[in-house]
Scaffold this motif. Structure first.
Motif, PDB file in Angstrom:
ATOM      1  N   PRO A 119       0.827  -1.205   0.000  1.00 21.25           N
ATOM      2  CA  PRO A 119       0.000   0.000   0.000  1.00 21.25           C
ATOM      3  C   PRO A 119       0.865   1.260   0.000  1.00 21.25           C
ATOM      4  CG  PRO A 119      -0.766  -1.547   1.655  1.00 21.25           C
ATOM      5  CD  PRO A 119       0.521  -2.115   1.114  1.00 21.25           C
ATOM      6  N   LEU A 120       0.360   2.291  -0.673  1.00 26.63           N
ATOM      7  CA  LEU A 120       1.033   3.594  -0.709  1.00 26.63           C
ATOM      8  C   LEU A 120       0.768   4.291   0.624  1.00 26.63           C
ATOM      9  CD1 LEU A 120       2.490   5.694  -2.601  1.00 26.63           C
ATOM     10  CD2 LEU A 120       0.198   6.382  -3.352  1.00 26.63           C
ATOM     11  N   ASN A 121       1.822   4.756   1.282  1.00 24.19           N
ATOM     12  CA  ASN A 121       1.665   5.459   2.558  1.00 24.19           C
ATOM     13  C   ASN A 121       1.285   6.909   2.294  1.00 24.19           C
ATOM     14  OD1 ASN A 121       2.561   3.293   4.354  1.00 24.19           O
ATOM     15  ND2 ASN A 121       4.549   3.567   3.363  1.00 24.19           N
ATOM     16  N   LEU A 122       0.276   7.397   3.008  1.00 24.55           N
ATOM     17  CA  LEU A 122      -0.208   8.759   2.784  1.00 24.55           C
ATOM     18  C   LEU A 122      -0.164   9.580   4.066  1.00 24.55           C
ATOM     19  CD1 LEU A 122      -3.475   8.210   0.685  1.00 24.55           C
ATOM     20  CD2 LEU A 122      -1.109   8.347  -0.136  1.00 24.55           C
ATOM     21  N   CYS A 123       0.105  10.870   3.897  1.00 23.86           N
ATOM     22  CA  CYS A 123      -0.160  11.842   4.951  1.00 23.86           C
ATOM     23  C   CYS A 123      -1.165  12.849   4.421  1.00 23.86           C
ATOM     24  CB  CYS A 123       1.102  12.588   5.364  1.00 23.86           C
ATOM     25  SG  CYS A 123       2.334  11.583   6.199  1.00 23.86           S
ATOM     26  N   LEU A 124      -2.046  13.263   5.284  1.00 24.19           N
ATOM     27  CA  LEU A 124      -3.004  14.314   4.953  1.00 24.19           C
ATOM     28  C   LEU A 124      -2.352  15.653   5.269  1.00 24.19           C
ATOM     29  CD1 LEU A 124      -5.896  15.173   4.184  1.00 24.19           C
ATOM     30  CD2 LEU A 124      -6.528  14.797   6.588  1.00 24.19           C
ATOM     31  N   GLN A 125      -2.242  16.514   4.237  1.00 24.50           N
ATOM     32  CA  GLN A 125      -1.618  17.826   4.446  1.00 24.50           C
ATOM     33  C   GLN A 125      -2.658  18.805   4.968  1.00 24.50           C
ATOM     34  OE1 GLN A 125       0.515  19.475   1.098  1.00 24.50           O
ATOM     35  NE2 GLN A 125       0.908  21.402   2.154  1.00 24.50           N
ATOM     36  N   VAL A 126      -2.302  19.485   6.052  1.00 21.02           N
ATOM     37  CA  VAL A 126      -3.226  20.417   6.706  1.00 21.02           C
ATOM     38  C   VAL A 126      -2.623  21.821   6.677  1.00 21.02           C
ATOM     39  CG1 VAL A 126      -4.467  20.939   8.840  1.00 21.02           C
ATOM     40  CG2 VAL A 126      -3.974  18.556   8.237  1.00 21.02           C
ATOM     41  N   ASN A 127      -3.442  22.779   6.381  1.00 20.81           N
ATOM     42  CA  ASN A 127      -3.038  24.183   6.418  1.00 20.81           C
ATOM     43  C   ASN A 127      -3.183  24.698   7.854  1.00 20.81           C
ATOM     44  OD1 ASN A 127      -2.748  26.912   6.234  1.00 20.81           O
ATOM     45  ND2 ASN A 127      -4.371  27.226   4.723  1.00 20.81           N
ATOM     46  N   VAL A 128      -2.041  24.842   8.531  1.00 23.52           N
ATOM     47  CA  VAL A 128      -2.078  25.302   9.926  1.00 23.52           C
ATOM     48  C   VAL A 128      -1.771  26.792  10.039  1.00 23.52           C
ATOM     49  CG1 VAL A 128      -1.527  23.056  10.937  1.00 23.52           C
ATOM     50  CG2 VAL A 128       0.348  24.599  10.308  1.00 23.52           C
ATOM     51  N   SER A 129      -1.632  27.471   8.888  1.00 20.98           N
ATOM     52  CA  SER A 129      -1.241  28.891   8.904  1.00 20.98           C
ATOM     53  C   SER A 129      -2.336  29.818   8.415  1.00 20.98           C
ATOM     54  CB  SER A 129       0.010  29.098   8.052  1.00 20.98           C
ATOM     55  OG  SER A 129       1.061  28.303   8.512  1.00 20.98           O
ATOM     56  N   GLY A 130      -3.559  29.320   8.286  1.00 19.88           N
ATOM     57  CA  GLY A 130      -4.636  30.188   7.829  1.00 19.88           C
ATOM     58  C   GLY A 130      -4.391  30.673   6.423  1.00 19.88           C
ATOM     59  N   GLU A 131      -4.746  31.921   6.165  1.00 18.15           N
ATOM     60  CA  GLU A 131      -4.736  32.398   4.774  1.00 18.15           C
ATOM     61  C   GLU A 131      -3.339  32.622   4.211  1.00 18.15           C
ATOM     62  OE1 GLU A 131      -5.835  37.040   5.693  1.00 18.15           O
ATOM     63  OE2 GLU A 131      -7.400  35.503   5.704  1.00 18.15           O
ATOM     64  N   ASP A 132      -2.293  32.527   5.070  1.00 15.75           N
ATOM     65  CA  ASP A 132      -0.928  32.713   4.562  1.00 15.75           C
ATOM     66  C   ASP A 132      -0.451  31.543   3.711  1.00 15.75           C
ATOM     67  OD1 ASP A 132      -0.700  35.131   5.807  1.00 15.75           O
ATOM     68  OD2 ASP A 132       0.085  34.268   7.658  1.00 15.75           O
ATOM     69  N   SER A 133      -1.193  30.466   3.689  1.00 17.21           N
ATOM     70  CA  SER A 133      -0.738  29.283   2.965  1.00 17.21           C
ATOM     71  C   SER A 133      -1.861  28.755   2.095  1.00 17.21           C
ATOM     72  CB  SER A 133      -0.300  28.224   3.964  1.00 17.21           C
ATOM     73  OG  SER A 133      -0.265  26.969   3.353  1.00 17.21           O
ATOM     74  N   LYS A 134      -1.522  28.290   0.912  1.00 16.56           N
ATOM     75  CA  LYS A 134      -2.570  27.850  -0.017  1.00 16.56           C
ATOM     76  C   LYS A 134      -2.804  26.352   0.026  1.00 16.56           C
ATOM     77  CE  LYS A 134       1.163  29.447  -1.648  1.00 16.56           C
ATOM     78  NZ  LYS A 134       2.127  28.966  -0.956  1.00 16.56           N
ATOM     79  N   SER A 135      -1.790  25.575   0.424  1.00 16.48           N
ATOM     80  CA  SER A 135      -1.917  24.124   0.336  1.00 16.48           C
ATOM     81  C   SER A 135      -2.396  23.533   1.640  1.00 16.48           C
ATOM     82  CB  SER A 135      -0.573  23.487  -0.023  1.00 16.48           C
ATOM     83  OG  SER A 135      -0.091  24.016  -1.219  1.00 16.48           O
ATOM     84  N   GLY A 136      -3.129  22.440   1.522  1.00 16.03           N
ATOM     85  CA  GLY A 136      -3.565  21.723   2.701  1.00 16.03           C
ATOM     86  C   GLY A 136      -5.040  21.924   2.966  1.00 16.03           C
ATOM     87  N   CYS A 137      -5.654  20.928   3.586  1.00 17.50           N
ATOM     88  CA  CYS A 137      -7.060  21.060   3.964  1.00 17.50           C
ATOM     89  C   CYS A 137      -7.154  21.945   5.204  1.00 17.50           C
ATOM     90  CB  CYS A 137      -7.670  19.682   4.214  1.00 17.50           C
ATOM     91  SG  CYS A 137      -7.092  18.859   5.717  1.00 17.50           S
TER      92      CYS A 137
END
Ligand SMILES: *Cc1c(COP(=O)(O)O)cnc(C)c1O
Length: 231
Positions: A119-137
């Motif tokens: 199986p492919l190992n996955l991490c869920l990317q999270v935006n912890v910086s609010g509007e300063d960052s575009k990537s991540g849920c």
């Protein structure tokens, strides 16, 4: 010793020092060498110095290196933004993807992972910086997304990843990383899982990340030097 080997040793020492400061076991943090923009020869130097896990951001560039270095037993992690039309190449050639931030991408990776591979190992990317960052849920979306990804065949959800906004303020760095750690605790509590991966910390903030529980630090510049071009 090549400069890459010397740099790797220095980064390993930084990690060990940070682990001691945090009261953590040295082996609890693994080093992902981010080789984007660097040629296969640089990866080979790092591999000769004992580094086995490499992170790449650009699919085409990575495929060339993966092919050139086949047989070295390296582990390849995709860490860049991932578009739908690139998921098949990633599912077929990588061991990990750190940058999953929506269900559609995880579903495609799951469907396209060749059944003869683990199986492919996955991490869920999270935006912890609010509007300063575009990537991540958004943090609030993480528990439901993690639950849905956790049900897919062909992939194994390992934990969470974040790229906080760059900052010299160590207190701010630590707050961002602590947000991700608490979110992982919340995801685990909500689902009764024990996801254990926190992919966080880079060349300039790996100490803060390790203080807050990082299990994988993703380090490019401190190993390979300043990148000469940006794609
Ligand atoms: C480029 C990159 C890194 C490495 O950053 P450095 O500052 O060079 O250590 C880590 N993570 C991601 C997602 C990257 O794109």
């Amino acid at each position: 010793m090549t400069s890459i080997a010397a740099n790797l040793q220095a980064v390993r020492e930084r990690i060990a020092t940070a682990c001691r400061a945090a009261g953590r076991q040295e082996g609890s943090v693994s080093l992902l060498a981010v080789s984007k923009t660097w040629p296969a020869a640089s990866v080979r130097d790092a591999a000769a110095a004992g580094q086995t896990a490499f992170g790449e951001n650009y699919v085409q560039e990575a495929l060339g290196k993966i092919t050139a270095l086949e047989g070295l037993g390296l582990e390849w992690h995709f860490i860049g933004p991932l578009q739908s039309n690139k998921t098949r190449a990633v599912a077929e050639n990588f061991d990990w993807v750190h940058s999953v931030d929506r269900l559609k991408i995880a579903e495609r990776l799951a469907a396209q992972r060749p059944p003869q591979l683990p199986p492919l190992n996955l991490c869920l990317q999270v935006n912890v910086s609010g509007e300063d960052s575009k990537s991540g849920c958004a943090p609030g979306e993480a528990p439901a997304l993690a639950a849905a990804i956790g049900r897919l065949p062909g992939v194994t959800l390992k934990g969470l990843m974040a790229i906080p906004e760059p900052s010299d303020d160590v207190a701010l760095q630590r707050r961002r990383f602590a947000t991700l750690r608490r979110l992982l605790d919340a995801v685990n509590a909500a689902q009764g899982t024990d996801l254990d991966t926190l992919s966080m910390g880079m060349s300039d903030d790996l100490e803060a990340a390790i203080m807050e529980g990082a299990t994988i630090v993703r380090v490019g510049t401190a190993i390979f030097g300043q990148r000469q071009y940006q794609k």
